[in-house]
Design an enzyme around this catalytic site. Structure first.
Site, PDB file in Angstrom:
ATOM      1  N   ASP A 111      -2.485 -11.466   6.797  1.00 44.24           N
ATOM      2  CA  ASP A 111      -2.088 -11.846   5.441  1.00 44.24           C
ATOM      3  C   ASP A 111      -3.338 -12.041   4.588  1.00 44.24           C
ATOM      4  OD1 ASP A 111      -0.298 -12.918   3.397  1.00 44.24           O
ATOM      5  OD2 ASP A 111       0.967 -13.531   5.068  1.00 44.24           O
ATOM      6  N   ASP A 214      -0.165 -11.027  -0.288  1.00 39.65           N
ATOM      7  CA  ASP A 214       0.711 -12.063  -0.825  1.00 39.65           C
ATOM      8  C   ASP A 214       0.906 -11.883  -2.338  1.00 39.65           C
ATOM      9  OD1 ASP A 214       1.952 -14.711  -0.162  1.00 39.65           O
ATOM     10  OD2 ASP A 214       0.553 -15.429  -1.688  1.00 39.65           O
ATOM     11  N   GLU A 266       3.723  -7.924  -0.851  1.00 37.78           N
ATOM     12  CA  GLU A 266       4.862  -8.773  -1.203  1.00 37.78           C
ATOM     13  C   GLU A 266       5.029  -8.620  -2.704  1.00 37.78           C
ATOM     14  OE1 GLU A 266       6.520 -13.329  -0.995  1.00 37.78           O
ATOM     15  OE2 GLU A 266       4.450 -12.965  -1.565  1.00 37.78           O
ATOM     16  N   HIS A 327       9.285 -15.906   6.628  1.00 37.90           N
ATOM     17  CA  HIS A 327       8.995 -17.339   6.715  1.00 37.90           C
ATOM     18  C   HIS A 327       9.371 -18.086   5.432  1.00 37.90           C
ATOM     19  CE1 HIS A 327       5.858 -15.536   4.435  1.00 37.90           C
ATOM     20  NE2 HIS A 327       5.394 -16.732   4.073  1.00 37.90           N
ATOM     21  N   ASP A 328       9.935 -17.384   4.461  1.00 38.52           N
ATOM     22  CA  ASP A 328      10.301 -18.029   3.191  1.00 38.52           C
ATOM     23  C   ASP A 328      11.813 -18.158   3.007  1.00 38.52           C
ATOM     24  OD1 ASP A 328       7.653 -18.269   2.279  1.00 38.52           O
ATOM     25  OD2 ASP A 328       7.668 -16.251   1.423  1.00 38.52           O
TER      26      ASP A 328
HETATM   27  C1  GLC Z   1       4.320 -15.963  -0.882  1.00 41.66           C
HETATM   28  C2  GLC Z   1       4.392 -16.476   0.529  1.00 41.66           C
HETATM   29  C3  GLC Z   1       4.802 -17.908   0.488  1.00 41.66           C
HETATM   30  C4  GLC Z   1       3.753 -18.698  -0.268  1.00 41.66           C
HETATM   31  C5  GLC Z   1       3.552 -18.098  -1.670  1.00 41.66           C
HETATM   32  C6  GLC Z   1       2.309 -18.640  -2.310  1.00 41.66           C
HETATM   33  O1  GLC Z   1       5.551 -15.936  -1.488  1.00 41.66           O
HETATM   34  O2  GLC Z   1       5.270 -15.684   1.295  1.00 41.66           O
HETATM   35  O3  GLC Z   1       4.979 -18.453   1.781  1.00 41.66           O
HETATM   36  O4  GLC Z   1       4.163 -20.032  -0.391  1.00 41.66           O
HETATM   37  O5  GLC Z   1       3.392 -16.705  -1.616  1.00 41.66           O
HETATM   38  O6  GLC Z   1       1.168 -18.119  -1.715  1.00 41.66           O
END
Ligand code: GLC
Length: 516
Positions: A111, A214, A266, A327-328
């Site tokens: 990541d 991210d 993402e 994980h979200d």
């Molecule tokens: C992304 C991650 C999440 C994190 C956010 C801020 O959405 O998947 O877990 O809290 O970014 O970095």
């Protein structure tokens, strides 16, 4: 069954686009495996479970953040992009993990958090120390609005309030689209882009196979930072004008390495077509997450639309990603409400055309854990899907006495130990699906078209590369009889006959070699 026109090409596999043939497995390192016994997972723990991952049959890993971090957002607040947080181990542990993974033909991606750093990152400490700091402009600082208060109306994530925090010392605000401990970097400053590209080189030089970037869609923000009107404004905060230029610079770095590194983004945008635009002209991201399926309830018509829109908006030339958990988000077992549905979802994830991302623990059918109020640790309310993986039946489930989060309720029965040798377990289903996918170029690369089916059922045909397979998913809690018969290669329901006579059991998903 009648067929709709095909929308997918019968493309040839190509090893320098290995991510199109791979199944990725997402590891949340804190929760995967704990070699040190302190209750928090670590790199040595991941290495110790490589034999399991090889046995399971995944091709590539994505590790959620392992860089140095004060852990305000459990690693998504980075204070050093070029070091491993001591809670996870050392750089030597990382190099060993990478070597061991490669020796088992497993690729390793990590990541990378480009939109924001930790407020404890030396860059931000320097920027905050004085308006004259050479690093001041590496972050987004603004004077208060003319009448006082925040410079614009942007809100931070998780309804925590404005996206601005006031810095008493300088009388200015800094921007943070997440926690105040996660100040946004100013990518319109070329020094920021250069420094962040160097952090990629640091890991690529070690042989890393790629990155999950991210919230990559946030890095192209417009300097104007105008007020937003969700219904009328262009998406200047989350889909800014400069993002594609940055992605091309990133891609040039990746393309300079012999291991053919990849980046999956993402992308928190709504339409699959917006996600696709982040692939550029094959000069930006290699993959991007389309999150619409993750927000889709267990409903045939809605899932059919999710597949159709990917066909329509990705077309033949772009390769989609399928993701049903991470994980979200609450886990599949919790969102869909039953083991049968979670198992049917596994069949979908691993048989649709595109690269699947499988979140660790889904192969065990884990639900979300119940988190008592005094054990809540995540500011975003996501602890339930981050419960530690139960490896063994016995109390502790392979962890030290104090795992950082509670286990799921039925951890003993859902543990790897309990499921591994049970041919009817969810773990065995995933393993069979992964083996089938690996052995079938048709499932990995074949054309895909949706079939006409009765209400409540979604079906698609995968063809080319020497085979012809049909996947049928019954979203209802009643049996449904269809016209086609064939060999049932896999069913989500244990104990079904090999011969598929055209009847789908409630919530059953099957892969059939078509005989019609
Ligand atoms: C992304 C991650 C999440 C994190 C956010 C801020 O959405 O998947 O877990 O809290 O970014 O970095």
């Amino acid at each position: 069954m009648a067929s709709e026109p095909s929308t997918s090409p019968d493309s040839a596999p190509s090893s320098d686009r290995w991510w199109e043939d791979a199944v990725f497995y997402q590891i949340y390192p804190r929760s995967f495996a704990d070699a040190s016994g302190n209750g928090v997972g670590d790199l040595a723990g991941i290495e110790s479970q490589l034999p399991y991952l090889q046995w399971l049959g995944v091709d590539s890993l994505w590790l959620s953040p392992i860089f140095r971090s004060p852990m305000a957002d459990f690693g998504y607040d980075v204070s050093d992009y070029c070091d491993i947080d001591p809670i996870f181990g050392t750089i030597d542990d990382y190099d060993r993990l990478l070597r061991s993974a490669h020796s088992r033909d497993i690729r390793l991606t990590i990541d990378w958090v480009p939109n924001h750093t930790s407020d404890q990152h030396p860059w931000f400490l320097d920027a905050r120390s004085s308006p004259d700091s050479a690093k001041r402009d590496w972050y987004v600082w603004r004077d208060p609005a003319p009448g006082g208060g925040e410079p614009n109306n942007w809100e931070a994530c998780w309804e925590i309030g404005p996206a601005w925090t006031f810095d008493e010392a300088s009388g200015q605000y800094y921007l943070h689209l997440f926690l105040p401990e996660q100040p946004d970097l100013n990518w319109s400053n070329p020094e920021v882009e250069a420094a962040m590209l160097d952090t990629l080189r640091f890991w690529l030089d070690r042989g890393t196979d790629g990155f999950r970037a991210d919230v990559i869609n946030l890095i192209g923000k417009d300097d104007e930072l105008a007020d937003l009107d969700r219904y009328r404004s262009p998406l200047r905060d989350i889909d800014g004008p400069r993002v594609h230029q940055h992605l091309r610079a990133i891609r040039q770095v990746l393309d300079g390495y012999p291991q053919h590194p990849m980046m999956v983004g993402e992308i928190t945008l709504h339409r699959p077509g917006q996600v696709r635009s982040y692939y550029g002209d094959d000069d930006e991201l290699q993959l991007g997450f389309n999150f619409r399926p993750i927000y889709t309830r267990w409903d045939a018509a809605e899932f059919r639309t999710r597949i159709e829109e990917v066909h329509d908006e990705f077309g033949d030339d772009h390769w989609p990603v399928w993701v049903l958990g991470n994980h979200d988000q609450p886990r599949q077992r919790t969102r869909y409400g039953s083991d049968a549905r979670a198992r049917a979802a596994a069949v979908m994830l691993l048989t649709l055309r595109g690269t699947p991302y499988l979140y660790a623990g889904e192969e065990l059918g884990l639900p979300d854990a119940h988190i008592p109020e005094d054990r809540i640790v995540d500011p975003g309310g996501r602890d339930g899907c981050r419960a530690p993986i139960p490896w063994t039946r016995a109390d502790g489930h392979g962890w030290g006495p104090d795992a950082w989060l509670p286990f799921v309720d039925d951890a003993a029965d859902r543990s790897v130990e309990a499921q591994r040798d049970d041919p009817d377990s969810t773990l065995s289903l995933y393993r069979s699906l992964l083996a089938l996918r690996r052995s079938s170029p048709t499932l990995r690369r074949g054309r895909e078209r949706l079939l006409d089916t009765p209400e409540g059922v979604v079906a698609w045909r995968r063809s080319g590369h020497g085979d012809d397979l049909v996947v049928l998913v019954n979203f209802t809690d009643e049996a449904v009889t269809l016209g086609n018969v064939g060999d049932r290669l896999i069913s989500s329901i244990p104990g079904t006959d090999r011969r598929f006579d055209g009847t789908l059991l409630p919530d059953e998903a099957v892969v059939v070699r078509d005989k019609t």
